[in-house]
Design an enzyme around this catalytic site. Structure first.
Site, PDB file in Angstrom:
ATOM      1  N   PRO A   1      -9.923 -17.836  -2.640  1.00  0.00           N
ATOM      2  CG  PRO A   1      -8.922 -19.778  -3.470  1.00  0.00           C
ATOM      3  CD  PRO A   1      -9.414 -19.152  -2.197  1.00  0.00           C
TER       4      PRO A   1
ATOM      5  CD  GLN B   1       5.417  12.881 -16.077  1.00  0.00           C
ATOM      6  OE1 GLN B   1       5.301  11.662 -16.004  1.00  0.00           O
ATOM      7  NE2 GLN B   1       5.647  13.500 -17.226  1.00  0.00           N
TER       8      GLN B   1
ATOM      9  CD  GLU C   1      -6.403  -4.246   6.531  1.00  0.00           C
ATOM     10  OE1 GLU C   1      -7.130  -3.555   7.262  1.00  0.00           O
ATOM     11  OE2 GLU C   1      -5.227  -4.540   6.804  1.00  0.00           O
TER      12      GLU C   1
ATOM     13  CB  SER D   1     -11.410   2.067  -4.215  1.00  0.00           C
ATOM     14  OG  SER D   1     -10.089   2.355  -3.797  1.00  0.00           O
TER      15      SER D   1
END
Length: 380
Positions: free
Chosen positions: A128, A336, A363, A366
């Site tokens: 957490p 789109q 993992e 970014s």
């Protein structure tokens, strides 16, 4: 520089593609909608050798290189990212970690069954209050002489309820901070080990994500991986390889969405011609193709570095950062291009869009990849 795949690579790529189309595609929408774990499909993946691809054959693995793993991950992820994340965790985080750093006894007891898919594994780092900040482990493993007493909670654990073996990162000596962390092998069914409810997720809904709770769980000393205090280094080394797996998953999501968009654009007509003939659509397809090819090269470079004994921290982080962005961008554009149909489940691309987002988060987010990359290039 040789950009050609070997005959073995092409065979593995085809085997993964055929399996994905024959076994994963039927029912993939239903599994996503109902959050159904692909039990039978994962079992077949194990039988085909996809769950222990880089494991030495003497431990039941396929003995293949990382490039083979990237190729297979891409093909599986083109169809079902929920299945590919099971494959990624079992290969990159669990099997690789045990084979590289585990004792011979641990390999014989656990790795041989994990590599064949008889059982699957889970990697338990996030908490957490300790996701990106992996040093802030609140889960504790108190040294009791012949065993550790494990207490704490782990969050967002892939294969949370379906795994039989869990690699748990826990703090043994808080005063030593990251040097006081250990990695322990915990088995399902150990007294005091409880599995929380399944998470209700945006994407990869077929994968099995849970919180885990440990209350005075007795873990034998022989279940510690490496020397005392090796746990943090174990986690970081393992995650570096795991990023190649997730980059490949992101690549597959992007490629799968692109292939569907390209096919649809050649069938759908508007203003008297197929929509691929309209520059607005054609340019989208061109951008998607270029970005996917760039992501593929980054994934292959990271895999090549790993296979050739080079440091792959930087190349793996670059691959994951870029491929995950390409997955997100490509999936959005695929929706789109499909127009209103892109918003409908039967056309698959809305699922790719939902599945893509997690590749920018798990993992190592970014933002964390940018920290890894910036530190590496500044220190050169």
């Amino acid at each position: 520089m040789d950009f050609k795949l070997t005959e073995e690579h092409l065979m593995i790529q085809k085997a993964a593609r055929d399996f994905a189309q024959a076994e994963l595609l039927p029912g993939v929408i239903e599994r996503d909608e109902k959050q159904m774990f692909p039990t039978e499909q994962i079992k077949k993946m194990g039988e085909l050798g996809f769950l222990g691809m880089m494991v030495d054959p003497k431990y039941g693995g396929s003995g293949l290189d990382t490039i083979s793993y990237v190729l297979a991950m891409e093909e599986i992820s083109k169809v079902d990212a929920s299945a590919s994340v099971v494959m990624s965790v079992n290969n990159s985080l669990v099997c690789w970690g045990l084979q590289t750093f585990g004792s011979e006894e641990q390999k014989q007891k656990y790795l041989t069954r994990l590599a064949t898919g008889e059982i699957i594994g889970a990697f338990c780092l996030s908490e957490p209050e300790a996701g990106s900040d992996a040093t802030s482990q609140k889960t504790t493993a108190i040294d009791m002489g012949d065993h550790y007493l494990l207490n704490g909670t782990k969050n967002w654990i892939t294969n949370g309820s379906t795994a039989d073996v869990y690699l748990v990162i826990a703090q043994t000596d808080a005063d030593k901070r990251h040097k006081g962390i250990n990695a322990l092998i915990v088995e399902k069914g150990m007294p005091g080990f409880e599995i929380g409810p399944k998470e209700q997720k945006l994407g990869i809904r077929g994968s099995d994500t849970h919180s885990l709770m440990f209350t005075d769980v007795k873990v034998p000393k022989e279940n510690r991986i490496g020397e005392d205090g090796f746990g943090f280094k174990f986690a970081m080394k393992t995650l570096s390889g795991g990023r190649i797996g997730i980059a490949s998953q992101a690549l597959g999501i992007a490629a799968g969405a692109y292939e569907l968009a390209l096919k649809y654009s050649k069938e759908r007509k508007a203003f008297g011609t197929e929509i691929c003939n309209h520059q607005a659509i054609a340019f989208k397809l061109a951008d998607m193709a270029v970005q996917i090819e760039a992501a593929r090269h980054l994934c292959m470079k990271a895999a090549w570095d790993k296979d050739n004994g080079q440091n792959y921290d930087l190349s793996g982080a670059m691959a994951k950062l870029y491929a995950s962005q390409v997955a997100m961008d490509t999936a959005v554009e695929a929706v789109q291009i499909h127009g209103g149909n892109g918003y409908v489940k039967e056309y698959h691309v809305e699922r790719f869009m939902r599945d893509a987002k997690i590749t920018q988060i798990y993992e190592g987010t970014s933002e964390i990849q940018k920290i890894v990359i910036s530190r590496a290039i500044i220190s050169q």
